[in-house]
Motif scaffolding. Structure first.
Motif, PDB file in Angstrom:
ATOM      1  N   UNK A  99       0.846  -1.193   0.000  1.00  0.00           N
ATOM      2  CA  UNK A  99       0.000   0.000   0.000  1.00  0.00           C
ATOM      3  C   UNK A  99       0.884   1.247   0.000  1.00  0.00           C
ATOM      4  N   UNK A 100       0.505   2.218  -0.832  1.00  0.00           N
ATOM      5  CA  UNK A 100       1.207   3.504  -0.851  1.00  0.00           C
ATOM      6  C   UNK A 100       0.251   4.571  -0.334  1.00  0.00           C
ATOM      7  N   UNK A 101       0.647   5.201   0.758  1.00  0.00           N
ATOM      8  CA  UNK A 101      -0.159   6.275   1.346  1.00  0.00           C
ATOM      9  C   UNK A 101       0.389   7.610   0.831  1.00  0.00           C
ATOM     10  N   UNK A 102      -0.489   8.444   0.311  1.00  0.00           N
ATOM     11  CA  UNK A 102      -0.073   9.762  -0.158  1.00  0.00           C
ATOM     12  C   UNK A 102      -0.195  10.788   0.960  1.00  0.00           C
ATOM     13  N   UNK A 103       0.823  11.621   1.093  1.00  0.00           N
ATOM     14  CA  UNK A 103       0.808  12.718   2.079  1.00  0.00           C
ATOM     15  C   UNK A 103       0.943  14.024   1.280  1.00  0.00           C
ATOM     16  N   UNK A 104      -0.186  14.717   1.098  1.00  0.00           N
ATOM     17  CA  UNK A 104      -0.230  15.886   0.215  1.00  0.00           C
ATOM     18  C   UNK A 104      -0.409  17.142   1.066  1.00  0.00           C
ATOM     19  N   UNK A 105       0.695  17.888   1.236  1.00  0.00           N
ATOM     20  CA  UNK A 105       0.686  19.015   2.165  1.00  0.00           C
ATOM     21  C   UNK A 105       0.269  20.340   1.535  1.00  0.00           C
ATOM     22  N   UNK A 106       0.201  20.382   0.188  1.00  0.00           N
ATOM     23  CA  UNK A 106      -0.108  21.669  -0.445  1.00  0.00           C
ATOM     24  C   UNK A 106      -0.564  21.485  -1.876  1.00  0.00           C
ATOM     25  N   UNK A 107      -0.567  22.585  -2.606  1.00  0.00           N
ATOM     26  CA  UNK A 107      -1.104  22.605  -3.973  1.00  0.00           C
ATOM     27  C   UNK A 107      -0.477  21.541  -4.859  1.00  0.00           C
ATOM     28  N   UNK A 108      -1.302  21.039  -5.758  1.00  0.00           N
ATOM     29  CA  UNK A 108      -0.875  19.958  -6.639  1.00  0.00           C
ATOM     30  C   UNK A 108      -1.392  20.240  -8.045  1.00  0.00           C
ATOM     31  N   UNK A 122      -4.975   8.440   0.200  1.00  0.00           N
ATOM     32  CA  UNK A 122      -4.318   9.752   0.122  1.00  0.00           C
ATOM     33  C   UNK A 122      -4.905  10.724   1.139  1.00  0.00           C
ATOM     34  N   UNK A 123      -4.020  11.314   1.934  1.00  0.00           N
ATOM     35  CA  UNK A 123      -4.428  12.260   2.977  1.00  0.00           C
ATOM     36  C   UNK A 123      -3.799  13.611   2.686  1.00  0.00           C
ATOM     37  N   UNK A 124      -4.491  14.686   3.074  1.00  0.00           N
ATOM     38  CA  UNK A 124      -4.042  16.015   2.653  1.00  0.00           C
ATOM     39  C   UNK A 124      -4.332  17.071   3.716  1.00  0.00           C
ATOM     40  N   UNK A 125      -3.777  18.262   3.500  1.00  0.00           N
ATOM     41  CA  UNK A 125      -4.158  19.429   4.304  1.00  0.00           C
ATOM     42  C   UNK A 125      -5.177  20.244   3.508  1.00  0.00           C
ATOM     43  N   UNK A 126      -5.788  21.219   4.179  1.00  0.00           N
ATOM     44  CA  UNK A 126      -6.786  22.074   3.513  1.00  0.00           C
ATOM     45  C   UNK A 126      -6.147  22.953   2.435  1.00  0.00           C
ATOM     46  N   UNK A 127      -4.819  23.014   2.420  1.00  0.00           N
ATOM     47  CA  UNK A 127      -4.109  23.824   1.404  1.00  0.00           C
ATOM     48  C   UNK A 127      -3.880  23.044   0.104  1.00  0.00           C
ATOM     49  N   UNK A 128      -4.285  21.759   0.102  1.00  0.00           N
ATOM     50  CA  UNK A 128      -3.957  20.880  -1.029  1.00  0.00           C
ATOM     51  C   UNK A 128      -4.998  20.976  -2.147  1.00  0.00           C
ATOM     52  N   UNK A 129      -5.142  22.172  -2.714  1.00  0.00           N
ATOM     53  CA  UNK A 129      -6.040  22.297  -3.860  1.00  0.00           C
ATOM     54  C   UNK A 129      -5.369  21.689  -5.087  1.00  0.00           C
ATOM     55  N   UNK A 156     -15.597  13.901 -12.711  1.00  0.00           N
ATOM     56  CA  UNK A 156     -14.696  14.776 -11.952  1.00  0.00           C
ATOM     57  C   UNK A 156     -13.417  15.079 -12.709  1.00  0.00           C
ATOM     58  N   UNK A 157     -12.858  14.048 -13.336  1.00  0.00           N
ATOM     59  CA  UNK A 157     -11.615  14.240 -14.088  1.00  0.00           C
ATOM     60  C   UNK A 157     -11.838  15.192 -15.253  1.00  0.00           C
ATOM     61  N   UNK A 158     -12.924  14.992 -16.016  1.00  0.00           N
ATOM     62  CA  UNK A 158     -13.149  15.853 -17.181  1.00  0.00           C
ATOM     63  C   UNK A 158     -13.455  17.286 -16.750  1.00  0.00           C
ATOM     64  N   UNK A 159     -14.103  17.431 -15.605  1.00  0.00           N
ATOM     65  CA  UNK A 159     -14.399  18.774 -15.086  1.00  0.00           C
ATOM     66  C   UNK A 159     -13.117  19.577 -14.853  1.00  0.00           C
ATOM     67  N   UNK A 161     -10.136  18.837 -15.981  1.00  0.00           N
ATOM     68  CA  UNK A 161      -9.293  18.865 -17.184  1.00  0.00           C
ATOM     69  C   UNK A 161      -9.743  19.963 -18.149  1.00  0.00           C
ATOM     70  N   UNK A 162     -11.061  20.185 -18.229  1.00  0.00           N
ATOM     71  CA  UNK A 162     -11.598  21.226 -19.119  1.00  0.00           C
ATOM     72  C   UNK A 162     -11.436  22.605 -18.493  1.00  0.00           C
ATOM     73  N   UNK A 163     -11.713  22.706 -17.194  1.00  0.00           N
ATOM     74  CA  UNK A 163     -11.569  23.985 -16.479  1.00  0.00           C
ATOM     75  C   UNK A 163     -10.119  24.096 -15.999  1.00  0.00           C
ATOM     76  N   UNK A 164      -9.220  24.202 -16.988  1.00  0.00           N
ATOM     77  CA  UNK A 164      -7.786  24.019 -16.717  1.00  0.00           C
ATOM     78  C   UNK A 164      -7.130  25.195 -15.994  1.00  0.00           C
ATOM     79  N   UNK A 165      -7.883  26.276 -15.804  1.00  0.00           N
ATOM     80  CA  UNK A 165      -7.325  27.455 -15.129  1.00  0.00           C
ATOM     81  C   UNK A 165      -7.615  27.481 -13.638  1.00  0.00           C
ATOM     82  N   UNK A 166      -8.532  26.612 -13.199  1.00  0.00           N
ATOM     83  CA  UNK A 166      -9.025  26.716 -11.823  1.00  0.00           C
ATOM     84  C   UNK A 166      -8.419  25.681 -10.888  1.00  0.00           C
ATOM     85  N   UNK A 167      -8.132  26.162  -9.676  1.00  0.00           N
ATOM     86  CA  UNK A 167      -7.790  25.233  -8.600  1.00  0.00           C
ATOM     87  C   UNK A 167      -9.089  24.762  -7.953  1.00  0.00           C
ATOM     88  N   UNK A 168      -9.176  23.469  -7.695  1.00  0.00           N
ATOM     89  CA  UNK A 168     -10.318  22.907  -6.970  1.00  0.00           C
ATOM     90  C   UNK A 168      -9.868  22.583  -5.556  1.00  0.00           C
TER      91      UNK A 168
END
Length: 250
Positions: A99-108, A122-129, A156-159, A161-168
């Motif tokens: 198993x690989x656990x992801x630790x995502x601390x910020x923007x990606x 995968x686990x993240x902080x609230x900064x991980x848009x 979700x992926x196509x959303x 991928x198309x809205x390529x300027x926005x951070x979610x």
């Protein structure tokens, strides 16, 4: 300036694999190759029962493909090789029996979203848009797409991928199933990752390996699929549109 690296440490049977690049943890070919090799080796190391994938620095998990390297691609073969770097990391994660656990601390961004999606938990902080920005530069999330779609669903992926300027937001990514939990601060995230990873080490490694195979069922063709996708990106990166756009970004 700090040097780029990929390093592995083992603590209480957990293998922590950390990558870093001074340009917001972007990923050039050499770092991608080292990352794929390190994940494969950790999968074969009997001293490791569970893997944690993380990056250095505070606010950015991964900025995706290295811009400097993208700009320097001048033929399709080189382009395919570069994008195959991401394919190799995703396939190494897919085939790893642990198993690989992801630790995502910020923007990606871009390829970074692919890496987060290829983790098993995968686990993240609230900064991980998250943002799939590839269309902005005239290509698309072709190589990482299957991994992202597997986690977010096609909708979700196509959303993103198309809205390529926005951070979610990290909360959006959690609702879609990419992140399991979102924490207020990196310290909380690290504590939670450590507790989960060390707890998993108490379980039957054979059972976990069989579960991992089950989770990834239906992806057996990804060696071929992601290579084909890398060729598409390698071709598009040479388009006039992309060349002009990359010049502007530079």
């Amino acid at each position: 300036m700090a040097e780029a690296y990929v390093k592995q440490t083992i603590e209480n049977e957990v293998g922590y694999i950390e990558f870093f690049h001074p340009a917001h943890n972007s990923l050039p070919s050499d770092i991608l190759a080292r990352l794929a090799d390190t994940i494969t080796e950790a999968g074969q190391n009997d001293k490791i029962k569970v893997i944690v994938l993380k990056s250095g620095g505070d606010r950015t998990f991964c900025a995706g493909a290295s811009f400097n390297e993208l700009i320097s691609i001048n033929d399709e073969a080189t382009g395919k090789i570069f994008f195959s770097g991401f394919a190799n990391v995703i396939n190494a994660m897919r085939k790893c029996p642990k198993f690989i656990i992801g630790r995502v601390q910020g923007k990606t961004v871009g390829g970074g979203v692919g890496l987060a999606s290829a983790t098993d938990y995968c686990m993240a902080t609230k900064f991980a848009s998250i943002k799939l920005s590839e269309l902005n530069v005239g290509i698309g999330p072709f190589v990482v797409g299957p991994a992202v779609e597997r986690k977010l669903g096609l909708s979700g992926m196509s959303q993103i991928a198309i809205d390529a300027n926005s951070f979610y937001s990290a909360e959006w990514a959690k609702q879609k199933g990419l992140f399991t939990q979102v924490y207020e601060a990196t310290e909380e995230l690290d504590d939670a990752v450590k507790v989960l990873a060390e707890n998993l080490c108490n379980y039957n490694t054979e059972a976990m390996a069989e579960m991992k195979t089950m989770f990834w069922q239906g992806t057996e063709d990804w060696d071929t699929l992601l290579a084909e996708r890398a060729a598409i990106s390698g071709r598009l990166v040479l388009s006039d549109f992309t060349k002009e756009t990359l010049k502007r970004f530079k």
